[in-house]
Write a protein that holds these residues in place. Structure first.
Motif, PDB file in Angstrom:
ATOM      1  N   THR A 105      -1.676  -4.330   5.568  1.00 46.85           N
ATOM      2  CA  THR A 105      -2.304  -3.026   5.356  1.00 46.85           C
ATOM      3  C   THR A 105      -1.364  -1.935   5.830  1.00 46.85           C
ATOM      4  N   ASN A 106      -1.395  -0.804   5.139  1.00 47.09           N
ATOM      5  CA  ASN A 106      -0.562   0.334   5.514  1.00 47.09           C
ATOM      6  C   ASN A 106      -1.409   1.378   6.237  1.00 47.09           C
ATOM      7  N   GLY A 107      -0.762   2.104   7.149  1.00 42.06           N
ATOM      8  CA  GLY A 107      -1.501   3.128   7.873  1.00 42.06           C
ATOM      9  C   GLY A 107      -0.571   4.166   8.477  1.00 42.06           C
ATOM     10  N   GLU A 155      -5.652   6.893  13.947  1.00 37.38           N
ATOM     11  CA  GLU A 155      -5.053   5.791  13.192  1.00 37.38           C
ATOM     12  C   GLU A 155      -5.731   5.776  11.827  1.00 37.38           C
ATOM     13  N   THR A 156      -4.984   6.175  10.804  1.00 38.51           N
ATOM     14  CA  THR A 156      -5.542   6.291   9.463  1.00 38.51           C
ATOM     15  C   THR A 156      -5.055   5.123   8.609  1.00 38.51           C
ATOM     16  N   ILE A 157      -5.988   4.293   8.175  1.00 36.25           N
ATOM     17  CA  ILE A 157      -5.663   3.139   7.333  1.00 36.25           C
ATOM     18  C   ILE A 157      -5.800   3.557   5.877  1.00 36.25           C
ATOM     19  N   MET A 193       0.073  -3.258   9.276  1.00 40.12           N
ATOM     20  CA  MET A 193      -0.923  -3.969  10.082  1.00 40.12           C
ATOM     21  C   MET A 193      -1.460  -5.183   9.346  1.00 40.12           C
ATOM     22  N   SER A 202      -4.488  -8.570  16.167  1.00 42.13           N
ATOM     23  CA  SER A 202      -3.947  -7.518  15.301  1.00 42.13           C
ATOM     24  C   SER A 202      -2.425  -7.521  15.388  1.00 42.13           C
TER      25      SER A 202
END
Length: 259
Positions: free
Chosen positions: A233-235, A114-116, A134, A149
């Protein structure tokens, strides 16, 4: 954005506590004379009265008096032994607990990676990657509050794989199994989530349960997400590590190794 609630909790309340405690301590200490300060006599010693023991021999009375006078010491030793036993039991059980957690950690993750990222225009060419949104909000009860979350995913996401997502509308959501078990939220119930740094609130209607026990989580489609929330937030979810994004554009990467 200025948050009055955060300012009160992080600045006003601590300052008030400092002034009250310091003022009380200074007031107590100023009752001593200058000579007492020089001699470091800063505590008022209370005169201890001997317990009257009139029965028994002289030796027995001495033994009883020593026992009674040392009761606080005995109590301290017992409390110390109690806490040592608790620490010992934790030390014995901790390795097995950690091993169990390590074996099950994969089931607590939605994807292997999971890359934020910092912005929504950060993209990747990794074939297995899938974008998600997110946000973290607070769920408050009468006694405490917990972080929840919020995930906005594609209706046909290969990582969530839930047919219920395709039928969500408006403010309908899915909640994780762990959130359902902890708060006994039922289908049709409306929950209220609170922003962490301002007074914003969000009313969401529970439409189903998603089989995920990794955390307290809420799931919506990405389209619903952008209509419900302003800041997020994007991920990227992926089955392999993403290496084609500049490190300055990555906030963090969550993987099994991270856990």
């Amino acid at each position: 954005m200025f948050s009055a609630d955060a300012f009160i909790q992080t600045t006003i309340i601590p300052l008030c506590l400092i002034f009250v405690i310091d003022g009380w301590v200074i007031y107590r200490k100023l009752k001593f004379s200058p000579l007492a300060f020089l001699r470091h006599y800063l505590h008022k010693a209370k005169q201890r009265h001997a317990i009257s023991l009139r029965h028994g021999s002289f030796l027995h009375r001495i033994q009883w008096r020593m026992t009674l006078q040392n009761i606080p010491t005995y109590a301290t030793v017992c409390v110390g032994i109690f806490f040592v036993m608790i620490l010992l039991s934790m030390a014995i059980g901790l390795p097995d607990t950690l091993k169990h957690y390590q074996n099950d950690v994969s089931s607590l993750m939605l994807a292997k990676y999971e890359t934020i990222v910092t912005d929504d225009d950060v993209t990747t060419s990794v074939s297995s990657a899938e974008s998600f949104l997110m946000e973290t909000l607070n769920y408050k009860t009468n006694s405490f509050q917990e972080e929840v979350s919020i995930f906005g995913v594609k209706p046909s996401s290969q990582f969530t794989r839930s047919k219920q997502l395709r039928h969500l509308k408006g403010n309908q959501i899915l909640i994780s199994q762990s959130m359902h078990d902890k708060y006994d939220i039922q289908v049709g119930d409306t929950i209220v989530l609170h922003a962490q740094y301002d007074s914003s609130t969000y009313e969401l209607k529970m439409a189903g349960i998603y089989d995920y026990s990794g955390s307290l989580a809420v799931f919506t489609t990405n389209t619903q997400f952008t209509s419900l929330f302003d800041d997020y937030t994007n991920g990227w979810f992926s089955n392999e590590k993403i290496n084609d994004i500049d490190s300055h554009s990555i906030v963090t990467t969550i993987s099994k190794k991270t856990f």
